[in-house]
Design a protein around this motif. Sequence first.
Motif, PDB file in Angstrom:
ATOM      1  N   LEU A 173       0.832  -1.207   0.000  1.00  0.00           N
ATOM      2  CA  LEU A 173       0.000   0.000   0.000  1.00  0.00           C
ATOM      3  C   LEU A 173       0.866   1.257   0.000  1.00  0.00           C
ATOM      4  N   LYS A 174       1.983   1.198   0.702  1.00  0.00           N
ATOM      5  CA  LYS A 174       2.916   2.322   0.706  1.00  0.00           C
ATOM      6  C   LYS A 174       3.459   2.565  -0.696  1.00  0.00           C
TER       7      LYS A 174
ATOM      8  N   LEU B  64       2.106   1.654  -3.525  1.00  0.00           N
ATOM      9  CA  LEU B  64       1.017   2.104  -4.392  1.00  0.00           C
ATOM     10  C   LEU B  64       0.831   3.612  -4.276  1.00  0.00           C
ATOM     11  N   GLY B  65       0.863   4.114  -3.045  1.00  0.00           N
ATOM     12  CA  GLY B  65       0.739   5.555  -2.830  1.00  0.00           C
ATOM     13  C   GLY B  65       1.910   6.327  -3.414  1.00  0.00           C
ATOM     14  N   GLU B  66       3.115   5.786  -3.252  1.00  0.00           N
ATOM     15  CA  GLU B  66       4.310   6.455  -3.786  1.00  0.00           C
ATOM     16  C   GLU B  66       4.257   6.548  -5.311  1.00  0.00           C
TER      17      GLU B  66
ATOM     18  N   ALA C 264       1.620   6.491  -7.225  1.00  0.00           N
ATOM     19  CA  ALA C 264       0.565   7.426  -7.627  1.00  0.00           C
ATOM     20  C   ALA C 264       1.069   8.861  -7.523  1.00  0.00           C
ATOM     21  N   ALA C 265       1.787   9.156  -6.445  1.00  0.00           N
ATOM     22  CA  ALA C 265       2.327  10.509  -6.260  1.00  0.00           C
ATOM     23  C   ALA C 265       3.359  10.842  -7.336  1.00  0.00           C
TER      24      ALA C 265
END
Length: 205
Positions: free
Chosen positions: A145-146, A148-150, A152-153
């Motif tokens: 999840l970490k 995935l967020g990175e 996306a950013a």
Amino acid sequence: MKLDVAALNFDKGQGLVTVVTQDASTGDVLMVAHADREALERTLATGEMHYRSRTRGLWHKGATSGNTQKVVSLSADCDGDAVLARVEKAGPACHTGDETCFGEGRWDALAHLDATLAARAATPPTEGEKPGYTRRLLGDRNLRLKKLGEEAAELVTACADADPHRAAEEAADLLYHLLVAIRPLGLTLDDVKGVLTARAQPPKG
């Protein structure tokens, strides 16, 4: 699975039409065969592909091997002498054991990625083997999840910077991490495509 058999031109092929069979999930062309009126009527009646072979006669695909082809859709071409059959396959399409009669290579990069992820998820590392990146993500909820967020950013930043090359690379990374993130939920690329297909349908009424 709507197909007007009566509207097909069987005369052109001496009683046969060409059938191009395609994997409905990956887009891979599995095989090319022929069908007559009887084969197509059997296909419509059973929901599984039947063909007509000049040597084998009426042929139910997978009747002996188990590698059946469940019909998703049947579409005639503009001349009515060929049919595109989109199917869900239960096994390899080719008698050689290959997934398709045109070799093993997948045509759809996302489908190939999803199949690779499925293989990684199904085969945990052996004792003493250091897990690769994909298996580490699959085994660690917080890490995947970490990441995935990175990703996306990073895509947002590339788009904000109007950098098309980096945006394409970050988009590819995001798609990879997205498919990894949903797999532990029991979801695959097919589930995502199913939602998109449903959304693309015209509203009823």
